[in-house]
Design a protein around this motif. Structure first.
Motif, PDB file in Angstrom:
ATOM      1  N   ALA A  71       0.842  -1.193   0.000  1.00 32.64           N
ATOM      2  CA  ALA A  71       0.000   0.000   0.000  1.00 32.64           C
ATOM      3  C   ALA A  71       0.878   1.243   0.000  1.00 32.64           C
ATOM      4  N   GLN A  72       0.479   2.250  -0.803  1.00 31.79           N
ATOM      5  CA  GLN A  72       1.250   3.491  -0.899  1.00 31.79           C
ATOM      6  C   GLN A  72       0.360   4.669  -0.527  1.00 31.79           C
ATOM      7  N   VAL A  73       0.950   5.610   0.213  1.00 30.51           N
ATOM      8  CA  VAL A  73       0.263   6.843   0.579  1.00 30.51           C
ATOM      9  C   VAL A  73       1.219   8.000   0.296  1.00 30.51           C
ATOM     10  N   GLU A  74       0.721   9.026  -0.378  1.00 24.85           N
ATOM     11  CA  GLU A  74       1.541  10.220  -0.673  1.00 24.85           C
ATOM     12  C   GLU A  74       0.711  11.451  -0.362  1.00 24.85           C
ATOM     13  N   ALA A  75       1.335  12.456   0.264  1.00 25.21           N
ATOM     14  CA  ALA A  75       0.620  13.684   0.613  1.00 25.21           C
ATOM     15  C   ALA A  75       1.525  14.882   0.392  1.00 25.21           C
ATOM     16  N   GLU A  76       0.893  15.983   0.011  1.00 23.87           N
ATOM     17  CA  GLU A  76       1.599  17.266  -0.072  1.00 23.87           C
ATOM     18  C   GLU A  76       1.034  18.154   1.020  1.00 23.87           C
ATOM     19  N   ILE A  77       1.927  18.611   1.924  1.00 20.87           N
ATOM     20  CA  ILE A  77       1.508  19.271   3.158  1.00 20.87           C
ATOM     21  C   ILE A  77       2.301  20.550   3.331  1.00 20.87           C
ATOM     22  N   SER A  78       1.650  21.559   3.901  1.00 19.40           N
ATOM     23  CA  SER A  78       2.319  22.789   4.338  1.00 19.40           C
ATOM     24  C   SER A  78       2.164  22.905   5.834  1.00 19.40           C
ATOM     25  N   THR A  79       3.249  23.245   6.539  1.00 25.08           N
ATOM     26  CA  THR A  79       3.181  23.459   7.984  1.00 25.08           C
ATOM     27  C   THR A  79       4.270  24.465   8.354  1.00 25.08           C
ATOM     28  N   GLY A  80       3.885  25.546   8.973  1.00 20.13           N
ATOM     29  CA  GLY A  80       4.849  26.588   9.303  1.00 20.13           C
ATOM     30  C   GLY A  80       5.529  27.097   8.031  1.00 20.13           C
ATOM     31  N   PRO A  81       6.875  27.195   8.017  1.00 18.14           N
ATOM     32  CA  PRO A  81       7.575  27.658   6.808  1.00 18.14           C
ATOM     33  C   PRO A  81       7.812  26.529   5.804  1.00 18.14           C
ATOM     34  N   TYR A  82       7.386  25.295   6.157  1.00 25.53           N
ATOM     35  CA  TYR A  82       7.712  24.146   5.311  1.00 25.53           C
ATOM     36  C   TYR A  82       6.541  23.784   4.405  1.00 25.53           C
ATOM     37  N   ARG A  83       6.949  23.345   3.187  1.00 18.36           N
ATOM     38  CA  ARG A  83       5.996  22.692   2.280  1.00 18.36           C
ATOM     39  C   ARG A  83       6.747  21.492   1.697  1.00 18.36           C
ATOM     40  N   PHE A  84       6.151  20.298   1.795  1.00 18.46           N
ATOM     41  CA  PHE A  84       6.874  19.086   1.386  1.00 18.46           C
ATOM     42  C   PHE A  84       5.904  18.066   0.811  1.00 18.46           C
ATOM     43  N   VAL A  85       6.484  17.169   0.001  1.00 18.60           N
ATOM     44  CA  VAL A  85       5.772  16.013  -0.543  1.00 18.60           C
ATOM     45  C   VAL A  85       6.354  14.779   0.136  1.00 18.60           C
ATOM     46  N   TYR A  86       5.464  13.974   0.733  1.00 16.67           N
ATOM     47  CA  TYR A  86       5.898  12.866   1.595  1.00 16.67           C
ATOM     48  C   TYR A  86       5.184  11.600   1.118  1.00 16.67           C
ATOM     49  N   ARG A  87       5.965  10.537   0.832  1.00 14.44           N
ATOM     50  CA  ARG A  87       5.396   9.294   0.308  1.00 14.44           C
ATOM     51  C   ARG A  87       5.992   8.099   1.045  1.00 14.44           C
ATOM     52  N   LYS A  88       5.107   7.103   1.316  1.00 10.71           N
ATOM     53  CA  LYS A  88       5.552   5.850   1.928  1.00 10.71           C
ATOM     54  C   LYS A  88       4.862   4.678   1.238  1.00 10.71           C
ATOM     55  N   ARG A  89       5.630   3.579   1.116  1.00  7.27           N
ATOM     56  CA  ARG A  89       5.071   2.312   0.655  1.00  7.27           C
ATOM     57  C   ARG A  89       5.298   1.300   1.774  1.00  7.27           C
ATOM     58  N   PHE A  90       4.202   0.656   2.191  1.00  3.89           N
ATOM     59  CA  PHE A  90       4.256  -0.316   3.278  1.00  3.89           C
ATOM     60  C   PHE A  90       4.232  -1.741   2.711  1.00  3.89           C
ATOM     61  N   HIS A  91       4.487  -2.713   3.584  1.00  7.81           N
ATOM     62  CA  HIS A  91       4.340  -4.155   3.321  1.00  7.81           C
ATOM     63  C   HIS A  91       5.396  -4.687   2.363  1.00  7.81           C
ATOM     64  N   LYS A  92       5.215  -4.505   1.059  1.00  6.21           N
ATOM     65  CA  LYS A  92       6.130  -5.094   0.075  1.00  6.21           C
ATOM     66  C   LYS A  92       7.048  -4.007  -0.481  1.00  6.21           C
ATOM     67  N   LYS A  93       8.348  -4.279  -0.436  1.00  3.22           N
ATOM     68  CA  LYS A  93       9.364  -3.304  -0.845  1.00  3.22           C
ATOM     69  C   LYS A  93       9.107  -1.964  -0.165  1.00  3.22           C
ATOM     70  N   PRO A  94       9.150  -1.921   1.176  1.00  2.00           N
ATOM     71  CA  PRO A  94       8.851  -0.668   1.886  1.00  2.00           C
ATOM     72  C   PRO A  94       9.799   0.461   1.469  1.00  2.00           C
ATOM     73  N   GLU A  95       9.231   1.662   1.441  1.00  2.00           N
ATOM     74  CA  GLU A  95      10.008   2.813   0.959  1.00  2.00           C
ATOM     75  C   GLU A  95       9.445   4.081   1.574  1.00  2.00           C
ATOM     76  N   THR A  96      10.330   5.023   1.905  1.00  2.00           N
ATOM     77  CA  THR A  96       9.934   6.339   2.395  1.00  2.00           C
ATOM     78  C   THR A  96      10.709   7.386   1.620  1.00  2.00           C
ATOM     79  N   VAL A  97       9.986   8.363   1.023  1.00  2.00           N
ATOM     80  CA  VAL A  97      10.629   9.414   0.217  1.00  2.00           C
ATOM     81  C   VAL A  97      10.065  10.763   0.647  1.00  2.00           C
TER      82      VAL A  97
END
Length: 891
Positions: A71-97
């Motif tokens: 399962a993959q989840v990706e979000a684009e979020i702003s908080t304070g002075p930061y704006r970032f794109v955050y993605r994770k893949r769970f279970h098979k071939k886990p990955e965080t970017v």
């Protein structure tokens, strides 16, 4: 914090979904149940909180079941002075970017990316507020908890202004945190000692325990020395007492030996006395036996005399008894002859009565068979008539139904038929549907035409009358119903319904008649077979050929009764005579038996007398009576002297006290043995104590006690210093806590005012709420009536929960704001409240971000400025019973 975009790939049953949210205002995401709306919030939490390799059950639960992918989840979020794109893949071939877009671009992966996001969120987002600003399905009516929202506290501090003393009422959060940090050095959250304070308490307890152990060791050495001295004194006392105990044992032994000599003499005397008693008893028995022989001879002579008298008395009674028995037997023979004659007369009368009874039975059987034959003939006739009728109940019902259908169809055809009205201006002959009709001048007649027919005036005109389609249909239905009725009548063999009804009535009458005849036959037969009745009548025909026609059955029965009475009287006379004869014979037999018995007793008495005389003579020939008496007297004298010697020795033994002497000997010996055993034990104990003292001397216990006492003193000093610091920070924290609570009490008012401002748009101008120091709504007031929160309806609780969260969104600073997430709420609200809630969303949503997830978009249709997203499910080609979603459609 702002959520700009959220993308799900292979998440539960979602193949791919990419949603872009409005940065400001209300975004309404709609979709059917189980389409995955709530999964959006769940996916965002998993992305922000769990690592990609997490084995948590929450992470395992979102793995797709239709494919071996992660399962993959990706979000684009702003908080304070930061704006970032955050993605994770769970279970098979886990990955965080992680890709940070602002303020400076950077890119990280793995645990480093996860930690970076956690740091940014900790710096810029109030996690308590992020959790509080949600309205979920399961908790939509639960009061919102805002007590841990630091961003709201800061906003309310600013809204509350300065205190009464002119100083700022705001409690410096940094100072509170420093005080809490210092407090946590000494106490846990529940007030239990921890850290330095717990260590000081533990160190003091350990030092005091060590000091107590060392002191106990030194006390143990002193105790052993005291025990050695005490045991030595006890040993000396026991050794001094041993000679006296030995002398006591020797004296007891001598007394025991004297008692033994007396016991031996007593045993000898008792044996001699026993022999003398036996000799005296034997001599006495011989003398007594001789006296018994003399007494027996006297008794036998008296018995012979009594037997002679009894024989004479029995002989005098026997002769009269024999004469009485012979007379009674003669009377019995006469009574027997009379009974034989009465018996013959009774049998003759019984035979006459039986013959007359059979004659009457023959007459009754003849009449019964006649009636049975008549009933069977009638039943055969009725059965034959009934078998000729083939009509059944179901045939009658069908004929009646068919006749009713014909009547209904005829009525319908009459209603639908075309009515032709003909008026004759002169006399005329007409043919209507081939049927002649004559009309006179001025006559008017009507004809109903259900089917096409010709109207003819021969030689003048021919008119074709064609009725409408409904009339033709009604006529066809009538013809069909008539055909069905005719077929049923033909099958039943009747002309019409009346004939069928009459025939059915006759059938029912015949059936009832047959049932009545069968019942009559059953009653006449009464369970008997007719052939058996005929056979019995035939037997009676032969028996009644020569009957007593001149004698009635009543007279015969009277004669039979009289003969029976005479026989009974004869039987009674015989019984009386037999009883008298039996008594007389029994008396005679008794007298004869008595005579024989007395003679036998006399003979036996004489024999016993002669035997007793012979025994006495034989005994006297061996020893005279005087010699036996002298020997018995001498033996008795010797037995008395032996008994006197035994009594003297028993008295001497009693005076010596054998039991007392034995007890004294046992006690003396036990005392000597006890002294020896106790002396041995004390000597062993002294040796053991000597060895222990030698060991203790090399352990240096006194020096260790001094060291432990010094360490305990140092621990007490450190404990006192730490205690003072801990109590001081505890007091400071308590004071600051009271100050913060007072401050909270002041900034409750801005929050309450904002809730009331928004709520009045929904509930009206009389709306008020009570809010406690933890910013929880405790009650609501409308029109002067106050109701506790828990007593409100589900709809009111939902509405107040949403209003409270929107009030928080309006109060917090722009940098502290977080999205308000509402999942399928307002299900308990009526249309009027929904419309007013929409106005509140429009009022507050413009300054913040509100995301609404719902399966009923009509609840939020009144939000004018809302951005709307529609989620449409689709079927994945490789999955069974799994809903997948197309890309959302912006409306």
């Amino acid at each position: 914090m702002r959520l700009h975009r959220l993308t799900l790939t292979d998440y539960r049953g979602v193949d791919h979904r990419d949603i872009e949210f409005a940065d400001r205002g209300v975004t309404v995401v709609t979709g059917a149940n189980e389409v995955g709306k709530s999964s959006l919030i769940e996916a965002l939490d998993l992305l922000l909180e769990y690592k990609d390799r997490s084995a948590s059950k929450d992470v395992k639960a979102v793995k797709p079941t239709h494919a071996d992918v992660g399962a993959q989840v990706e979000a684009e979020i702003s908080t304070g002075p930061y704006r970032f794109v955050y993605r994770k893949r769970f279970h098979k071939k886990p990955e965080t970017v992680l890709t940070v877009l602002e303020p400076a671009r950077e890119q990280l992966t793995g645990d480093e990316a996860h930690e970076r996001v956690q740091t940014m969120l900790a710096q810029t987002m109030d996690t308590g507020l992020w959790r509080a600003q949600r309205v979920l399905q399961a908790t939509s009516t639960t009061p919102v908890d805002l007590s841990d929202c630091d961003a709201l506290s800061r906003a309310l501090d600013l809204a509350a202004g300065r205190g009464d003393d002119g100083q700022s009422s705001t409690v410096n959060p940094a100072l509170i945190e420093q005080i809490d940090a210092e407090y946590r050095r000494y106490f846990t959250g529940t007030g239990r000692p921890t850290g330095e304070w717990a260590a000081a308490i533990s160190a003091l307890a350990d030092a005091e325990q060590q000091e107590a152990r060392c002191r106990a060791a030194v006390d143990e050495v002193e105790q052993r020395l005291d025990t050695h001295t005490e045991r030595s004194a006890q040993l000396a006392e026991l050794e001094a007492a041993r000679p006296a105990a030995e002398r006591r044992a020797a004296a007891a032994q001598a007394a025991a030996e004297q008692v033994a000599e007396i016991v031996d003499g007593l045993d000898t005397a008792e044996r001699e006395a026993k022999d003398a008693r036996l000799t005296a008893a034997t001599a006495a028995a011989a003398a007594a036996e001789r006296a018994a022989l003399r007494d027996e001879l006297t008794r036998r002579e008296a018995a012979v005399a009594a037997a002679e008298a009894a024989v004479a008395e029995a002989a005098a009674l026997t002769a009269p008894a024999r004469a009485a028995a012979e007379a009674a037997l003669a009377d019995l023979e006469s009574a027997e002859q009379s009974r034989i004659a009465a018996t013959a007369a009774a049998e003759s009368a019984r035979a006459v009565t039986e013959a007359l009874r059979r004659r009457d039975e023959h007459r009754r059987l003849t009449e019964r068979l006649r009636r049975i034959d008549a009933a069977e003939a009638d039943l055969a006739a009725v059965t034959a008539e009934l078998s000729a009728i083939t009509l059944t109940d179901s045939d009658v019902r069908r004929i009646r139904d068919a006749d009713a259908e014909v009547r209904i169809a005829r009525a319908a055809a009459d209603l639908a038929a075309t009515v032709v009205q003909v008026s004759a201006e002169a006399d005329i002959e007409l043919l209507i549907a081939g049927q002649p009709a004559r009309l006179t001048a001025g006559e008017t007649r009507e004809f109903a035409v259900a089917d096409a027919a010709d109207l003819r005036a021969p030689g003048v005109l021919t008119a074709r009358i064609i009725p409408g389609g409904s009339a033709a249909d009604s006529h066809a239905e009538l013809l069909a119903a008539q055909a069905r009725l005719a077929e049923l009548l033909s099958t039943a063999g009747v002309a019409d319904l009346a004939a069928a009804t009459e025939l059915d009535a006759r059938r029912r009458e015949c059936r009832a008649r047959a049932d009545a005849l069968r019942a009559t036959l059953d009653g006449l037969r009464s369970g008997d077979h007719v052939d058996e009745l005929r056979r019995r009548r035939a037997e009676l025909d032969a028996e009644c050929a020569a009957s007593h026609d001149d004698l009635s059955l009543a007279a015969a029965r009277a004669a039979e009764t009289a003969a029976a009475d005479a026989l009974a009287a004869a039987n009674r006379a015989v019984d009386t005579a037999r009883r008298a004869a039996d008594q007389a014979v029994a008396g005679r037999a008794a007298c004869e038996q008595r005579s024989a018995t007395t003679q036998e007793r006399r003979t036996a008495a004489r024999d016993e007398r002669d035997a007793a005389a012979a025994r006495l003579a034989a005994a006297r020939s061996t020893t005279a009576d005087e010699q036996l008496a002298a020997a018995a007297a001498a033996a008795a004298s010797e037995s008395q002297r032996a008994a006197a010697r035994v009594t003297a020795l028993q008295q001497q033994l009693a005076e010596a006290g054998p039991a007392r002497v034995a007890e004294e000997l046992r006690t003396a010996r036990d005392a000597v043995d006890g002294l020896d055993r106790r002396i041995a034990e004390l000597r062993q104990a002294l040796r053991d104590i000597t060895v222990e003292l030698a060991v203790f001397g090399g352990e240096g216990r006194t020096s260790r006690l001094d060291e432990a006492a010094t360490a305990a003193a140092h621990a007490r000093s450190a404990h006192a210093r730490t205690r003072d610091r801990a109590l001081a920070v505890q007091t400071l924290r308590s004071v600051m806590g009271r100050h913060r609570d007072n401050t909270r009490a002041r900034y409750v008012e801005p929050f309450r005012a904002e809730v009331q401002r928004l709520g009045r748009g929904v509930f009206g101008e009389s709306f008020e709420v009570e809010v406690d120091s933890d910013l929880r709504i405790r009650s609501r007031t409308l029109d002067g009536r106050t109701v506790g929160y828990e007593s409100l309806s589900g709809g009111a609780k939902e509405q107040l929960g949403i209003i409270a969260r929107l009030a928080v969104a309006a109060l917090v600073a722009a940098d502290d704001t977080v999205p308000v997430l509402i999942d399928d709420a307002l299900g308990f609200s009526d249309p009027g409240r929904l419309a007013r809630m929409a106005e509140v969303f429009d009022l507050v949503g413009a300054d913040g971000q509100v995301i609404v997830l719902t399966c009923s978009p009509e609840r939020f249709a009144g939000i004018a400025a809302a951005h709307r997203i529609d989620l449409t499910p689709e079927r994945h080609p490789d999955a069974e019973d799994a809903d997948y979603l197309r890309k959302p459609i912006l409306v």
